[in-house]
Design a protein around this motif. Sequence first.
Motif, mmCIF file in Angstrom:
data_model
loop_
_atom_site.group_PDB
_atom_site.id
_atom_site.type_symbol
_atom_site.label_atom_id
_atom_site.label_comp_id
_atom_site.label_asym_id
_atom_site.label_seq_id
_atom_site.Cartn_x
_atom_site.Cartn_y
_atom_site.Cartn_z
ATOM 1 N N PHE A 58 0.785 -1.255 0.068
ATOM 2 C CA PHE A 58 0.170 -0.051 0.179
ATOM 3 C C PHE A 58 0.958 1.235 -0.077
ATOM 4 O O PHE A 58 1.296 1.557 1.059
ATOM 5 C CB PHE A 58 -0.809 -0.138 1.318
ATOM 6 N N ALA B 254 0.075 5.493 1.869
ATOM 7 C CA ALA B 254 -0.730 4.960 2.812
ATOM 8 C C ALA B 254 -1.074 5.847 4.005
ATOM 9 O O ALA B 254 -1.638 5.442 5.065
ATOM 10 C CB ALA B 254 -0.427 3.312 3.252
ATOM 11 N N ILE C 287 -4.657 5.464 4.981
ATOM 12 C CA ILE C 287 -5.339 4.472 4.763
ATOM 13 C C ILE C 287 -6.224 4.051 5.778
ATOM 14 O O ILE C 287 -7.494 3.383 5.384
ATOM 15 C CB ILE C 287 -4.084 3.176 4.794
#
Length: 612
Positions: free
Chosen positions: A21, A24, A27
């Motif tokens: 990811f 991120a 996130i």
Amino acid sequence: LDPKISALVSRSMQRECVVVFDEAHNIDNICIEVMSINFRIPTIDAATANLARVQREINTLKQTDAARLNDEYARLVHGLASTGALPASDELPANPLLPHDILMQAVPGNLRRADTFVVFLKRFAAHVKKRMQTEQVVTESPLAFLSQLLHEEEIETKPLKFVAERLRSLLRTLQVTDVSDFNPLLLLADFATLLATYRQGFCIIIEPYDERSPALPDPLFQFCCNDASIAMKPVFDRFQSVVITSGTLSPIDMYPKILGFQPRAVHSFAMSFSRNIICPLIVTRGADQSPLSSKFDLRSEPATVRNYGKLLLETAATVPDGIVAFFTSYSYMQTIVREWHALGILKRVLEHKLVFIETTDVLETTLALEYFKRACDCGRGAVFLSIARGKVAEGVDFDRHYGRAVLLLGVPFQYTLGRVLRARLEFLRDTCAIDEADFLTFDAIRNAAQCAGRVIRGKTDYGIIIFADKRYNRADKRDKLPGWIRQFITDSCLNLSSDLAMHRARAFLREMAQPTTDADTVALDYSQLTRHPSYVGTAPAAGAAAITSHPLQSVDAIAALAANQARRQAEAAAGGAADQGGDGGADAAGGAGMDAPMGEAGGEEEAMEIAM
């Protein structure tokens, strides 16, 4: 992360895949967004209309192909996993997160037949609509909502868990082509399934009107996810290696808490630069020594508005090319710009650069960005006024001459009186032991760092970052900035007035204007890199020794190989000379004398090819 489309994205990925990811830093917000559901009265009305259409389709199918409905009923008796409806398709998204044991159970009897299932959904939609018709704000847990649903409509919790997948199975049985028309009904079904599946980490907030227009009834039903780990857990369970990375992932110890996992490895890497290409300046007061801050009690003060305007004016007069200024919200930017226009500050800024403003309209903002870059390309220079949490702050790069300075006019805290935010803060405090002030500061500083990173997009880039708020001077705020910014913050960058900050900015720009060579852009050469404490040498592989010790690798072997080849060529040439005799022999000998070094070189080239 979105369970409704994750199967389409990662269908072919194996457990051994390494999932990364990138970018991120937000996130947790993405996890909460994909698991939350919001709708208004028109959405419920559209879902009711969808149910009426589904009923007509069922009646038609009964007359033309009743066996198809009977086959579906027989499959539902054995559970959802045997219906063939679990895999997502491009037209119909998958169901929300459901425990695997639920999918293996038989569908409750009141949902198996299509007619009774439609009646079930109509009762549920009517109850939700009735709950939205309130005059006061309602905040309650999913358990309280389910209790009232059972009391008033006699709808139990267990059937609700199967609603989302049961609806998708029905739509496939009916062979509906225009699935997008049923999005309101699918949204309502997803809400029913999530409501019955998760008791913790969610809350329900019903607002009867918008705070900006309290006289106009406009109910908003919000099923808010407060636990980001709900969306992350399936990713951690499915893949054995997950990497979360970003340039603004700071402080890094906060993410395992809010995402609910125990990291196996945590690393923070410093950025190496050949010269000081970032000039962070923390401006705490104006030239008249009045404090600069976007705090609620100071943001509307005439001195604050005037000093922010003068700071922008002096920056526009000092810094060439492009400048980006970030406000904390749209409403604050509108207020400040209106005041600047009345004070004549914008007119003075236009003497140095053009001014462009980000709006809520995507097309207008795109055109503003295009003309902003045109103004920078032609040498006129421009100022782009943007929002710290807007689209520009997240996805637009102001590299090279498009962004030589960025101004953060205040600390981008969230609206702390928002009910959704308050509910999340309470969850983090009670479940994750995260203090409200710590999370708010963490969230504000990561957004500020994201704005600051818009102007530094490479090691050859350079820019000035002006933190125009006295709160940035505090250690608890400053220490949460990423390391690639903190490494350039010295005591001389702290607690500056606007005029002193411009003096340092001019000195920085003069330094950046000096010519550089290619060697200057390299922070460490190879010898320095091997002596650096962070350098990790590569251990030779097991097969490397065998290749290195190969007979053809030695110098003696190469020389012997070349000598043998030269001798063979000389003997061949001597045999030809004996046959021809006289001058022909001399020519052959001369040819052999010329071929010998070529043969030797050829042998070395052959040996080199083998070694490679």
